[in-house]
Design a protein around this motif. Structure first.
Motif, PDB file in Angstrom:
ATOM      1  N   ASN A  55      -3.597  15.406  -6.757  1.00 23.14           N
ATOM      2  CA  ASN A  55      -2.965  14.746  -5.618  1.00 23.14           C
ATOM      3  C   ASN A  55      -2.819  13.271  -5.950  1.00 23.14           C
ATOM      4  O   ASN A  55      -3.256  12.826  -7.004  1.00 23.14           O
ATOM      5  N   VAL A  56      -2.158  12.541  -5.042  1.00 26.96           N
ATOM      6  CA  VAL A  56      -1.982  11.107  -5.268  1.00 26.96           C
ATOM      7  C   VAL A  56      -2.862  10.299  -4.328  1.00 26.96           C
ATOM      8  O   VAL A  56      -3.120  10.681  -3.188  1.00 26.96           O
ATOM      9  N   GLN A  57      -3.301   9.174  -4.857  1.00 28.52           N
ATOM     10  CA  GLN A  57      -3.960   8.172  -4.040  1.00 28.52           C
ATOM     11  C   GLN A  57      -3.061   6.948  -4.029  1.00 28.52           C
ATOM     12  O   GLN A  57      -2.374   6.671  -5.009  1.00 28.52           O
ATOM     13  N   ILE A  58      -3.029   6.246  -2.916  1.00 25.80           N
ATOM     14  CA  ILE A  58      -2.275   5.007  -2.844  1.00 25.80           C
ATOM     15  C   ILE A  58      -3.247   3.853  -3.102  1.00 25.80           C
ATOM     16  O   ILE A  58      -4.268   3.734  -2.430  1.00 25.80           O
ATOM     17  N   VAL A  59      -2.896   3.023  -4.056  1.00 22.91           N
ATOM     18  CA  VAL A  59      -3.729   1.873  -4.403  1.00 22.91           C
ATOM     19  C   VAL A  59      -2.995   0.624  -3.932  1.00 22.91           C
ATOM     20  O   VAL A  59      -1.818   0.448  -4.244  1.00 22.91           O
ATOM     21  N   LYS A  60      -3.651  -0.193  -3.117  1.00 28.51           N
ATOM     22  CA  LYS A  60      -2.997  -1.441  -2.727  1.00 28.51           C
ATOM     23  C   LYS A  60      -3.959  -2.602  -2.727  1.00 28.51           C
ATOM     24  O   LYS A  60      -5.175  -2.414  -2.796  1.00 28.51           O
ATOM     25  N   LYS A  61      -3.372  -3.772  -2.665  1.00 29.61           N
ATOM     26  CA  LYS A  61      -4.151  -4.999  -2.767  1.00 29.61           C
ATOM     27  C   LYS A  61      -5.019  -5.171  -1.524  1.00 29.61           C
ATOM     28  O   LYS A  61      -4.611  -4.813  -0.424  1.00 29.61           O
ATOM     29  N   GLY A  62      -6.177  -5.740  -1.724  1.00 29.86           N
ATOM     30  CA  GLY A  62      -7.042  -6.146  -0.587  1.00 29.86           C
ATOM     31  C   GLY A  62      -7.822  -5.004  -0.043  1.00 29.86           C
ATOM     32  O   GLY A  62      -7.476  -4.365   0.863  1.00 29.86           O
ATOM     33  N   GLU A  93     -10.840   9.390  -3.462  1.00 30.56           N
ATOM     34  CA  GLU A  93      -9.967   9.383  -2.296  1.00 30.56           C
ATOM     35  C   GLU A  93      -8.549   9.763  -2.690  1.00 30.56           C
ATOM     36  O   GLU A  93      -8.092   9.437  -3.790  1.00 30.56           O
ATOM     37  N   HIS A  94      -7.859  10.441  -1.797  1.00 27.52           N
ATOM     38  CA  HIS A  94      -6.452  10.753  -1.990  1.00 27.52           C
ATOM     39  C   HIS A  94      -5.850  11.067  -0.632  1.00 27.52           C
ATOM     40  O   HIS A  94      -6.577  11.281   0.333  1.00 27.52           O
ATOM     41  N   ASP A 148       3.366  -4.337  -2.817  1.00 26.73           N
ATOM     42  CA  ASP A 148       2.415  -4.368  -3.931  1.00 26.73           C
ATOM     43  C   ASP A 148       1.381  -3.257  -3.790  1.00 26.73           C
ATOM     44  O   ASP A 148       0.242  -3.478  -3.363  1.00 26.73           O
ATOM     45  N   ASN A 205       0.620   0.988  -5.573  1.00 22.45           N
ATOM     46  CA  ASN A 205       1.019   1.959  -6.582  1.00 22.45           C
ATOM     47  C   ASN A 205       0.259   3.254  -6.324  1.00 22.45           C
ATOM     48  O   ASN A 205      -0.574   3.312  -5.422  1.00 22.45           O
ATOM     49  N   PHE A 244       0.210  12.895   3.972  1.00 23.65           N
ATOM     50  CA  PHE A 244       1.170  12.154   4.779  1.00 23.65           C
ATOM     51  C   PHE A 244       1.522  12.920   6.053  1.00 23.65           C
ATOM     52  O   PHE A 244       1.479  14.156   6.076  1.00 23.65           O
ATOM     53  N   PRO A 279     -11.887  14.694  -6.954  1.00 23.27           N
ATOM     54  CA  PRO A 279     -12.799  13.551  -6.872  1.00 23.27           C
ATOM     55  C   PRO A 279     -12.133  12.344  -6.209  1.00 23.27           C
ATOM     56  O   PRO A 279     -10.922  12.157  -6.321  1.00 23.27           O
ATOM     57  N   VAL A 317      -1.857   9.175   6.005  1.00 21.41           N
ATOM     58  CA  VAL A 317      -0.905   8.062   6.090  1.00 21.41           C
ATOM     59  C   VAL A 317       0.276   8.481   6.957  1.00 21.41           C
ATOM     60  O   VAL A 317       0.999   9.419   6.635  1.00 21.41           O
ATOM     61  N   ASP A 318       0.443   7.770   8.078  1.00 18.87           N
ATOM     62  CA  ASP A 318       1.565   8.018   8.977  1.00 18.87           C
ATOM     63  C   ASP A 318       2.771   7.239   8.459  1.00 18.87           C
ATOM     64  O   ASP A 318       2.800   6.009   8.507  1.00 18.87           O
ATOM     65  N   LEU A 319       3.772   7.958   7.951  1.00 18.34           N
ATOM     66  CA  LEU A 319       4.946   7.313   7.357  1.00 18.34           C
ATOM     67  C   LEU A 319       5.968   6.891   8.395  1.00 18.34           C
ATOM     68  O   LEU A 319       6.837   6.075   8.116  1.00 18.34           O
ATOM     69  N   GLN A 321      -2.127   6.478  -7.785  1.00 18.22           N
ATOM     70  CA  GLN A 321      -3.042   7.007  -8.782  1.00 18.22           C
ATOM     71  C   GLN A 321      -2.981   8.530  -8.672  1.00 18.22           C
ATOM     72  O   GLN A 321      -2.782   9.074  -7.584  1.00 18.22           O
TER      73      GLN A 321
END
Lengths: 217, 217
Positions: free
Chosen positions: A210-217, A149-150, B208, B210, A153, A147, A179-181, B212
């Motif tokens: 899996n992981v989702q990246i959470v960031k501000k804005g 977004e995730h 900033d 993280n 890389f 379920p 995500v291009d690292l 999920q």
């Protein structure tokens, strides 16, 4: 498109079947032509599927997927033959897992190097893009099974190769967030994620996460 | 509650200030009493804040936070004095980052060991809980600054200690999701996440953020 899959394990089979389903012609390569698992897969997967040696697959494929066990990846590519690899994009899904010291596995290369970099250094004729190595193969080819977004890389030195891989990931496999690292040295980051992935697998009691990246804005 | 913070850097100061704001009495410990940064912090943070040596802080605290640089953590705990540590919970936020070989840093312990385990082995009188080491200190004490859900991990051998840490994380710092990875060996997982965290920091151009965990069902 003609695509080569190196490796006959569950990752190789899952990726190969997905690519056939997407309409590509796929040759599964292994150490010997006529490998039992590769033959069984090719028969089941239909007319666009075939099998052969690593060299047969490499010669056939315009794009190559490395789905071998990490410990066998360099040998598999050596067997594929440098002439067959020349100028091609290799999507490297392998992880440098060392099961020889018991479970959970450790990494046989880590910290100041990565298997992705070792492959790129050993085969400068390849455009290596490390990707998809941070999740189960079920999730790799069907991200919508989870379920929300995730992320997946990509790491690699060649911008064009990364763009091509990104297209397969998004238009082919259905990934929404790639995500291009950065360059291939960033494979150290995703390969180092494996020790956390393994503990999460234990804590969550499922490999399908899996992981989702959470960031501000 | 009386809490000790080992370390006067930005992580130590951020955690210490948050704990004071939550109503706790906090002593910041460093190698020498009267450390300039610790004194400045204690003056700014008000009557519930104080400073002293590592030993002063350890003797004062009912709960201890290790916010020292990874390379100095074992020495700091040695200086704190075993009698002062006995039976206490240590929340270990440190990471084994090695900046001596240039940027990005590598890890000075990894793969088949972790700094969390080294601390637990060296100080069996402590109940070590590795946590909060996978994010910026801004996020540690204010998880709601990021949108949506995201996770903090705990690793440790003592279930009671982990429950106590979980309470500080949820009721104190406002964390909604705490994932218990298992015993202290699972600190290998979260410490190994650092090489990926560092590359994400570069790719996202902010510290900033993280992760999920997304899973089925």
């Amino acid at each position: 498109m003609k695509i080569a899959i190196f490796g006959t394990g569950v990752v190789g089979e899952t990726i190969a079947s997905k690519l056939v389903a997407l309409g590509h012609e796929v040759k599964m390569g292994s150490r010997t032509a006529g490998n039992e698992k590769a033959v069984a897969w090719a028969e089941k997967a239909g007319p666009r599927a075939s099998q052969g040696t690593f060299a047969d697959a490499a010669a056939f494929g315009e794009i190559l997927f490395n789905c071998t066990l990490g410990a066998g990846s360099l040998a598999a590519l050596e067997a594929a033959g440098r002439e067959n690899l020349k100028g091609k994009v290799l999507i490297d899904i392998s992880n440098p897992l060392d099961f020889s010291k018991g479970m959970p596995p450790t990494l046989f290369v880590s910290n100041d190097d990565s298997l992705g970099e070792q492959i790129q250094r050993a085969f400068p004729e390849l455009k290596v893009v490390k990707s998809l190595n941070t999740m189960s193969c079920t999730v790799m080819v069907d991200p919508s099974m989870l379920p929300g977004e995730h992320v997946v890389f990509v790491s690699g030195n060649d911008a064009g190769a990364k763009a091509q891989v990104k297209q397969i990931l998004t238009e082919g496999f259905g990934w929404k967030q790639v995500v291009d690292l950065g360059d291939i040295t960033t494979a150290r980051g995703t390969e180092s994620f494996l020790p956390l992935w393994i503990r999460l697998w234990g804590a969550l009691r499922t490999a399908d996460f899996n992981v989702q990246i959470v960031k501000k804005g």
